[in-house]
Write an enzyme that holds these catalytic residues in place. Sequence first.
Site, PDB file in Angstrom:
ATOM      1  CG  ASP A  75      -1.873  -1.100   1.338  1.00  0.00           C
ATOM      2  OD1 ASP A  75      -2.120  -1.712   0.288  1.00  0.00           O
ATOM      3  OD2 ASP A  75      -2.359  -1.397   2.439  1.00  0.00           O
ATOM      4  CG  ASP A  81      -0.818   5.478   6.107  1.00  0.00           C
ATOM      5  OD1 ASP A  81      -0.788   5.465   4.866  1.00  0.00           O
ATOM      6  OD2 ASP A  81      -1.857   5.287   6.769  1.00  0.00           O
ATOM      7  CD  GLU A 104      -2.464  -0.872   6.996  1.00  0.00           C
ATOM      8  OE1 GLU A 104      -2.298   0.320   7.248  1.00  0.00           O
ATOM      9  OE2 GLU A 104      -3.484  -1.325   6.465  1.00  0.00           O
ATOM     10  CD  GLU A 105       1.268   1.883   7.356  1.00  0.00           C
ATOM     11  OE1 GLU A 105       0.045   1.878   7.168  1.00  0.00           O
ATOM     12  OE2 GLU A 105       2.104   1.816   6.423  1.00  0.00           O
ATOM     13  CG  ASP A 126      -5.137   0.139   9.639  1.00  0.00           C
ATOM     14  OD1 ASP A 126      -6.095  -0.106   8.875  1.00  0.00           O
ATOM     15  OD2 ASP A 126      -4.279   1.009   9.391  1.00  0.00           O
ATOM     16  CG  LEU A 128      -4.449   7.448   9.442  1.00  0.00           C
ATOM     17  CD1 LEU A 128      -4.912   7.890  10.837  1.00  0.00           C
ATOM     18  CD2 LEU A 128      -3.632   8.550   8.820  1.00  0.00           C
ATOM     19  CG  ASP A 129      -9.221   1.670   8.076  1.00  0.00           C
ATOM     20  OD1 ASP A 129      -8.787   0.784   7.314  1.00  0.00           O
ATOM     21  OD2 ASP A 129     -10.398   2.071   8.072  1.00  0.00           O
ATOM     22  CD  GLU A 284      -7.339  -3.220   7.174  1.00  0.00           C
ATOM     23  OE1 GLU A 284      -7.212  -4.181   6.400  1.00  0.00           O
ATOM     24  OE2 GLU A 284      -7.281  -2.033   6.785  1.00  0.00           O
TER      25      GLU A 284
HETATM   26  P1  AHG Z   1      -5.801   1.410   4.847  1.00  0.00           P
HETATM   27  O1  AHG Z   1      -5.988   2.876   4.578  1.00  0.00           O
HETATM   28  O2  AHG Z   1      -5.442   1.096   6.265  1.00  0.00           O
HETATM   29  O3  AHG Z   1      -4.885   0.753   3.836  1.00  0.00           O
HETATM   30  O4  AHG Z   1      -7.224   0.705   4.675  1.00  0.00           O
HETATM   31  C1  AHG Z   1      -7.965   0.959   3.521  1.00  0.00           C
HETATM   32  C2  AHG Z   1      -8.969  -0.143   3.365  1.00  0.00           C
HETATM   33  C3  AHG Z   1     -10.231   0.082   4.202  1.00  0.00           C
HETATM   34  O5  AHG Z   1     -10.172   1.171   5.072  1.00  0.00           O
HETATM   35  C4  AHG Z   1     -11.316   0.308   3.181  1.00  0.00           C
HETATM   36  O6  AHG Z   1     -12.502  -0.342   3.543  1.00  0.00           O
HETATM   37  C5  AHG Z   1     -10.734  -0.305   1.915  1.00  0.00           C
HETATM   38  O7  AHG Z   1      -9.328  -0.182   2.009  1.00  0.00           O
HETATM   39  C6  AHG Z   1     -11.193   0.405   0.695  1.00  0.00           C
HETATM   40  O8  AHG Z   1     -10.671  -0.322  -0.399  1.00  0.00           O
HETATM   41  P2  AHG Z   1     -11.102   0.093  -1.891  1.00  0.00           P
HETATM   42  O9  AHG Z   1     -10.510   1.447  -2.115  1.00  0.00           O
HETATM   43  O10 AHG Z   1     -10.501  -0.997  -2.751  1.00  0.00           O
HETATM   44  O11 AHG Z   1     -12.617   0.086  -1.933  1.00  0.00           O
HETATM   45 MN    MN Z   2      -6.937  -0.176   6.982  1.00  0.00          MN
HETATM   46 MN    MN Z   3      -3.824   1.782   7.376  1.00  0.00          MN
END
Ligand code: AHG
Ligand code: MN
Ligand code: MN
Length: 338
Positions: A75, A81, A104-105, A126, A128-129, A284
């Site tokens: 990611d 983050d 996560e990081e 996580d 920062l989600d 998560e």
């Molecule tokens: P993070 O920012 O910790 O990587 O999590 C993002 C996740 C979650 O928060 C969200 O439901 C999902 O990614 C969205 O994914 P899409 O953009 O593929 O829908």
């Molecule tokens: Mn997340």
């Molecule tokens: Mn995250």
Amino acid sequence: MTEHRYSSPHLTTDNLTSLQTHILAEEHEYPGATGDLSWILSAIALAAKVIANKVQRARVEDVLGSMGTANTTGDEQQKLDVIANEIIMRCLGDRANIGVLASEEDDKPIILRSKAEGGHYAVLFDPLDGSSNLDVSVGVGTIFSILRTTDIKPDTPEDLILQPGTLQVAAGYILYGSSVVFLLTTGKGVDMFVLDHSMGAFVLVIPKLKIPPEKKIYSINEAYYDSFPDGYQHYLDWAHKNGYSGRYIGSMVADIHRTLLKGGVFLYPPTVTHPEGKLRLMYEANPMAMIVEQAGGKAISGDKRTLDINPTGLHQRTTVLMGSPAEVDLVLNHVNRP
Ligand code: AHG
Ligand code: MN
Ligand code: MN
């Protein structure tokens, strides 16, 4: 003796309970409680206040945007983050009863101290989600899961924490939205707190929160419709004809929080890019599954209860289907139809 309750027109609830006092009161309900868990939760509450301040000031302090790096699961890392990750490490690192921190990081868990040295707990998070939403001021969050470190002699740091979600001793999230909300379960229901900025404390606003048993809201990224297995397409086709609303924020914490308060179902099915699902099991899906179940909902991954999955890796992904029990069952009826 009847509990003395102030009846004043000024109080919005019968009693004023802070997260701190709630945690200590819960500790007293567990015979033989050592205060260990309270000590960890107070550190998480401190980190939440610091991150909330950072998120609110991100645009002003110009800490938005990407680091130009990727985390261990590929990611793209936003500046916040990494900042949120460091804040949590700083707040939790000195708690003497934490043996392992896993983020996560970070590729590997960080071992702070062995069980023999008092490291009885592991905190997975996580930091920062939904961070891709930061730049546009949409709700983002922090998700945490607390486990007891296993007794085995670890070959790898992950051995200390790879346990099914049923063994979580606590789970929760903080949503940095129009208000800063802290949701917590220690296995005796779900309690919701909101940060009262005037005194810098999280105050209890909904004790023993329960998810509505049903609600015609589904939360899914329909852009991936063509790559969903046909059972999920079948469900969406049905929902389109049966009065459902679609709500999708793209931050799991925000989407789950709405689902808990209003009801409905949140889904992240298999897709072509993520055939095993996108969301990470350990920090998560599992904490959210514990919260949803404790609020009276259901949380399913594929053909099993999310919390029953035996993990094989810190960053393993899973599909997610969770929310009001009646709505989860309706999805399953279509997904598992003969
Ligand atoms: P993070 O920012 O910790 O990587 O999590 C993002 C996740 C979650 O928060 C969200 O439901 C999902 O990614 C969205 O994914 P899409 O953009 O593929 O829908
Ligand atoms: Mn997340
Ligand atoms: Mn995250």
